[in-house]
Every structure is written in structure tokens, then in C-alpha cells.
Design a protein around this motif. Sequence first.
Motif, PDB file in Angstrom:
ATOM      1  N   PRO A 243      42.183  13.911  35.940  1.00 54.03           N
ATOM      2  CA  PRO A 243      42.611  12.953  35.812  1.00 54.03           C
ATOM      3  C   PRO A 243      43.787  12.036  36.654  1.00 54.03           C
ATOM      4  O   PRO A 243      43.992  12.473  37.657  1.00 54.03           O
ATOM      5  N   HIS A 244      43.969  11.315  36.530  1.00 56.06           N
ATOM      6  CA  HIS A 244      44.316  10.342  37.734  1.00 56.06           C
ATOM      7  C   HIS A 244      44.482   9.034  36.988  1.00 56.06           C
ATOM      8  O   HIS A 244      45.037   8.153  36.004  1.00 56.06           O
TER       9      HIS A 244
ATOM     10  N   VAL B 100      46.817   6.835  32.376  1.00 55.72           N
ATOM     11  CA  VAL B 100      45.930   7.766  33.003  1.00 55.72           C
ATOM     12  C   VAL B 100      43.797   7.611  32.326  1.00 55.72           C
ATOM     13  O   VAL B 100      43.731   7.478  31.468  1.00 55.72           O
ATOM     14  N   LYS B 101      43.289   7.925  33.629  1.00 56.57           N
ATOM     15  CA  LYS B 101      42.259   7.500  33.605  1.00 56.57           C
ATOM     16  C   LYS B 101      41.051   9.007  34.228  1.00 56.57           C
ATOM     17  O   LYS B 101      41.698   9.558  34.412  1.00 56.57           O
ATOM     18  N   TRP B 102      40.413   9.856  33.507  1.00 50.05           N
ATOM     19  CA  TRP B 102      40.036  11.186  33.814  1.00 50.05           C
ATOM     20  C   TRP B 102      38.310  10.508  34.400  1.00 50.05           C
ATOM     21  O   TRP B 102      37.276   9.742  33.836  1.00 50.05           O
TER      22      TRP B 102
ATOM     23  N   ALA C 153      49.294  17.764  32.567  1.00 45.07           N
ATOM     24  CA  ALA C 153      47.714  17.905  33.701  1.00 45.07           C
ATOM     25  C   ALA C 153      49.131  18.531  35.144  1.00 45.07           C
ATOM     26  O   ALA C 153      50.165  18.499  34.414  1.00 45.07           O
TER      27      ALA C 153
ATOM     28  N   LEU D  53      50.923  13.894  29.115  1.00 49.68           N
ATOM     29  CA  LEU D  53      49.882  13.072  29.339  1.00 49.68           C
ATOM     30  C   LEU D  53      50.267  12.211  28.388  1.00 49.68           C
ATOM     31  O   LEU D  53      50.342  10.356  28.394  1.00 49.68           O
TER      32      LEU D  53
END
Length: 115
Positions: free
Chosen positions: A84-85, A72-74, A6, A65
Motif C-alpha cells: 500500500p502506497h 491509497v494504491k496497492w 496497513a 486505509l
Amino acid sequence: MSELFAFKILTRVQWEQFRADGAFAGAPVDVADGYIHLSARDQVAGTLAKHFAGQDDLILAMVDLSALGASVKWEESRGGALFPHVYGDLPMAAVTTKAKIRLGEDGAHILPAGF
């Protein structure tokens, strides 16, 4: 999501601080939201247009990632798309490459060749 990489868009000042610290705790919007905003490859142009319009001398950092694991959370964001966060600091070790983003004469961002 199965994306391996990302992207984080940073100002030159943010990038220099990131390099000096070895980790990035987030831009003001990241800190306010409680996570670091990243974009998938096909989301970068939209993120530039929405959040960085008219800004020159930006840095596009490619983030591995897999190096971030469960941080990482989508999550659903703009228009229902999954973004992606990163919950926690972004370590410099997760950045695989970087490129400059400049403004063209027409005011549009010029992405790196092959992007």
C-alpha cells in the motif's frame, strides 16, 4: 486489495513531528519516491529487516486505509508483492493506534504482542 489496515514504521523523531503537525508528509525515502510507503501486516517484519535493521525506538502506526480513500494504491514492490502506497500526506486522524518497536538483545525487532 481488501486489507482494511496497513502500517507505517516511523522513527521517534518522525512520530513526534507527525503528532505536532497532525499529518505526515513522508520520510526522506517517501518524498524521493513520491508516495508514503506502508506495509500490510504480513509485510511489517520484512520491512523492518530490510529498511530498519539495527534501529531501536521505532513506532509502528496502524493506519485505517478506508479513511484515506483513493489516495491509497496497492502497487508491486519487493519481490512482486503488492504494497500500500499513499499519494499525499498521511493524516493523524487515519492512525488508529501505535506501538513501540524495540530491539531485542539479539538485535532483532520485537513486534507488539498479538502482532
